[in-house]
Design an enzyme around this catalytic site. Structure first.
Site, mmCIF file in Angstrom:
data_model
loop_
_atom_site.group_PDB
_atom_site.id
_atom_site.type_symbol
_atom_site.label_atom_id
_atom_site.label_comp_id
_atom_site.label_asym_id
_atom_site.label_seq_id
_atom_site.Cartn_x
_atom_site.Cartn_y
_atom_site.Cartn_z
ATOM 1 N N ASP A 249 0.702 -1.122 -0.189
ATOM 2 C CA ASP A 249 -0.168 -0.324 -0.152
ATOM 3 C C ASP A 249 1.129 1.704 -0.105
ATOM 4 O O ASP A 249 1.671 1.231 0.840
ATOM 5 C CB ASP A 249 -0.722 0.210 0.834
ATOM 6 C CG ASP A 249 -1.780 1.422 1.941
ATOM 7 O OD1 ASP A 249 -1.544 1.868 0.566
ATOM 8 O OD2 ASP A 249 -2.996 1.374 2.223
ATOM 9 N N LEU A 250 0.491 2.102 -0.912
ATOM 10 C CA LEU A 250 2.061 3.075 -0.942
ATOM 11 C C LEU A 250 1.089 3.702 0.183
ATOM 12 O O LEU A 250 2.412 5.006 0.442
ATOM 13 C CB LEU A 250 0.960 4.294 -2.225
ATOM 14 C CG LEU A 250 1.471 3.054 -3.994
ATOM 15 C CD1 LEU A 250 0.990 3.979 -4.925
ATOM 16 C CD2 LEU A 250 3.335 3.304 -4.038
ATOM 17 N N LEU B 80 3.299 3.948 -11.791
ATOM 18 C CA LEU B 80 2.590 3.917 -11.674
ATOM 19 C C LEU B 80 1.350 3.813 -11.504
ATOM 20 O O LEU B 80 -0.054 4.276 -11.461
ATOM 21 C CB LEU B 80 1.718 3.005 -13.490
ATOM 22 C CG LEU B 80 2.997 2.334 -14.470
ATOM 23 C CD1 LEU B 80 2.246 1.086 -14.982
ATOM 24 C CD2 LEU B 80 2.842 3.322 -14.956
ATOM 25 N N GLY B 81 1.542 3.857 -9.852
ATOM 26 C CA GLY B 81 0.506 3.328 -8.910
ATOM 27 C C GLY B 81 -0.432 4.595 -7.956
ATOM 28 O O GLY B 81 0.086 5.513 -8.624
ATOM 29 N N SER C 144 -5.408 6.472 -10.192
ATOM 30 C CA SER C 144 -5.590 6.985 -11.780
ATOM 31 C C SER C 144 -6.889 7.757 -12.340
ATOM 32 O O SER C 144 -6.680 7.870 -14.033
ATOM 33 C CB SER C 144 -5.430 5.242 -12.651
ATOM 34 O OG SER C 144 -6.805 4.897 -12.961
ATOM 35 N N ASN D 282 -2.503 14.048 -18.137
ATOM 36 C CA ASN D 282 -2.330 15.318 -19.505
ATOM 37 C C ASN D 282 -3.399 16.026 -18.376
ATOM 38 O O ASN D 282 -3.321 17.707 -18.476
ATOM 39 C CB ASN D 282 -3.286 14.693 -20.490
ATOM 40 C CG ASN D 282 -4.577 13.941 -20.436
ATOM 41 O OD1 ASN D 282 -5.765 15.026 -20.210
ATOM 42 N ND2 ASN D 282 -4.326 12.608 -20.444
ATOM 43 N N TYR E 22 -7.399 15.001 -9.373
ATOM 44 C CA TYR E 22 -6.173 14.016 -9.838
ATOM 45 C C TYR E 22 -4.903 14.340 -10.299
ATOM 46 O O TYR E 22 -4.547 14.607 -10.422
ATOM 47 C CB TYR E 22 -7.044 12.557 -10.937
ATOM 48 C CG TYR E 22 -6.928 11.915 -11.697
ATOM 49 C CD1 TYR E 22 -5.712 10.882 -11.503
ATOM 50 C CD2 TYR E 22 -6.475 12.686 -13.195
ATOM 51 C CE1 TYR E 22 -5.262 10.315 -11.409
ATOM 52 C CE2 TYR E 22 -6.033 11.593 -13.879
ATOM 53 C CZ TYR E 22 -4.758 10.397 -12.901
ATOM 54 O OH TYR E 22 -4.184 9.799 -14.388
ATOM 55 N N LYS F 299 -1.049 15.042 -9.792
ATOM 56 C CA LYS F 299 0.199 14.859 -10.948
ATOM 57 C C LYS F 299 0.775 15.742 -10.851
ATOM 58 O O LYS F 299 2.153 15.851 -10.944
ATOM 59 C CB LYS F 299 -0.701 14.409 -12.316
ATOM 60 C CG LYS F 299 -1.600 13.131 -12.334
ATOM 61 C CD LYS F 299 -0.698 11.794 -11.447
ATOM 62 C CE LYS F 299 -1.350 10.800 -11.762
ATOM 63 N NZ LYS F 299 -0.709 9.193 -11.220
ATOM 64 N N ARG G 136 -10.972 13.397 -28.637
ATOM 65 C CA ARG G 136 -10.692 13.357 -27.721
ATOM 66 C C ARG G 136 -9.301 12.751 -28.211
ATOM 67 O O ARG G 136 -8.060 13.321 -27.490
ATOM 68 C CB ARG G 136 -10.766 14.148 -26.082
ATOM 69 C CG ARG G 136 -9.766 14.165 -26.075
ATOM 70 C CD ARG G 136 -10.376 14.738 -23.880
ATOM 71 N NE ARG G 136 -10.039 14.440 -23.308
ATOM 72 C CZ ARG G 136 -8.732 13.705 -22.357
ATOM 73 N NH1 ARG G 136 -9.652 12.731 -22.730
ATOM 74 N NH2 ARG G 136 -8.192 13.862 -21.839
HETATM 75 C C1 15L Z 1 -5.987 9.850 -17.436
HETATM 76 O O1 15L Z 1 -4.898 10.124 -16.202
HETATM 77 C C2 15L Z 1 -6.476 8.421 -16.936
HETATM 78 O O2 15L Z 1 -5.428 7.449 -16.433
HETATM 79 C C3 15L Z 1 -7.330 7.792 -17.877
HETATM 80 O O3 15L Z 1 -8.110 6.532 -17.749
HETATM 81 C C4 15L Z 1 -8.154 8.394 -19.248
HETATM 82 O O4 15L Z 1 -8.810 8.977 -18.142
HETATM 83 C C5 15L Z 1 -6.903 9.670 -19.664
HETATM 84 O O5 15L Z 1 -6.100 10.263 -18.161
HETATM 85 C C6 15L Z 1 -7.604 9.907 -20.457
HETATM 86 O O6 15L Z 1 -7.170 11.560 -20.523
HETATM 87 O O7 15L Z 1 -8.049 9.889 -22.057
#
Ligand code: 15L
Length: 270
Positions: free
Chosen positions: A49-50, A69-70, A73, A110, A134, A138, A172
């Site tokens: 567990d991070l 990558l953990g 997401s 992104n 999220y 990042k 997109r």
């Molecule tokens: C991300 O960062 C996500 O991890 C992935 O699930 C997608 O949502 C992706 O971006 C995206 O923008 O398509």
């Protein structure tokens, strides 16, 4: 790189990499908070567990490189993002420093820059503009990368990953698609290129509709093999089935921007 740790082994990208990185480095150690359903008998897996520093300290022992990558997401509640992505990412970098790990490839996203409008082409000099909690996590990870690189000499490559899939799945994604083989190429540059210090690369394959100037990656020899436009007909057909969303369609981050949106600055021009 004798031994490489990859966190997030049970996730979508981690599951692909377990096949694609096989044989690339002598020892691969896979980790996740949950055991992957399809774990093969020849794969080395250590559950962790991070958010728990002692568990992170265990997985980083004896590795020279980490592909991180953990974490969580996609967008999520603050507590989830805080523990998995903020505390988790700090623990990973700090444990790596203590264990004298040489390099980290950090899976940024992104969504650290999602609130740029689609008519802008941005490079790595554009300030972060996260589109979600999220995305904020990042941007935090990218800041940790700079801190550990310049303060403690870790070599780090942050990959602002677009969307990893076999092909772009909508309009997109025609601008941000990353072919799995191109992700491997970027990871290998991060782990192996002698000049890596603290870099930011956009995780995108070739695209006629790109929103990102990826010259930072090209300078390190990145030559994407995937070309999104080859899949345009299928992606645009899929797009036609998606309900219209004027905010999502204006910004690079798509629905990560329109979800919970009440900012009023609709369609910011810059
Ligand atoms: C991300 O960062 C996500 O991890 C992935 O699930 C997608 O949502 C992706 O971006 C995206 O923008 O398509």
């Amino acid at each position: 790189m004798q031994t490489v740790l990859v966190t997030g082994a049970a996730g979508g990208i981690g599951s692909r990499l377990r096949k694609l990185l096989k044989g690339v480095y002598p020892n691969l150690r896979w980790s996740d908070v949950k055991v992957p359903d399809d774990l093969a008998p020849d794969e080395t897996f250590v559950k962790a567990d991070l958010a728990v520093m002692s568990e992170v300290e265990t997985i980083v022992q004896g590795v020279q490189g980490i592909v991180h990558l953990g974490g969580f997401s996609v967008e999520g509640p603050w507590d989830t993002i805080l523990n998995a992505n903020i505390v988790g990412c700090y623990n990973l970098f700090e444990a790596a420093r203590r264990a004298k790990v040489e390099r980290i490839v950090f899976a940024s996203s992104n969504h650290a820059v999602g609130f740029y409008p689609r008519h802008r082409t941005i490079g790595i000099d554009a300030p972060v503009r996260p589109d979600s909690r999220y995305g904020v996590s990042k941007a935090f990870g990218e800041a940790l990368a700079q801190f550990y690189a310049y303060k403690h000499g870790l070599r780090v490559a942050c990959l602002r990953i677009g969307n990893v899939a076999d092909a772009p799945v909508d309009k997109r994604r025609l601008s941000i698609w990353l072919a799995p083989a191109d992700l491997v190429q970027l990871i290998r540059i991060g782990l192996e290129h002698p000049d890596i210090r603290c870099e930011i690369f956009y995780g995108a394959s070739g695209s006629a509709r790109a929103w990102w100037d990826n010259s930072s990656a090209f300078r390190f020899g990145y030559r994407p093999s995937g070309y999104a436009e080859n899949h345009a007909a299928a992606a645009l057909a899929a797009e036609a089935k998606i309900p219209p969303d004027s905010i999502a369609e204006w910004y690079q981050g798509g629905t990560y921007c329109s979800d919970e949106f009440d900012g009023g600055m609709e369609r910011s021009q810059n």
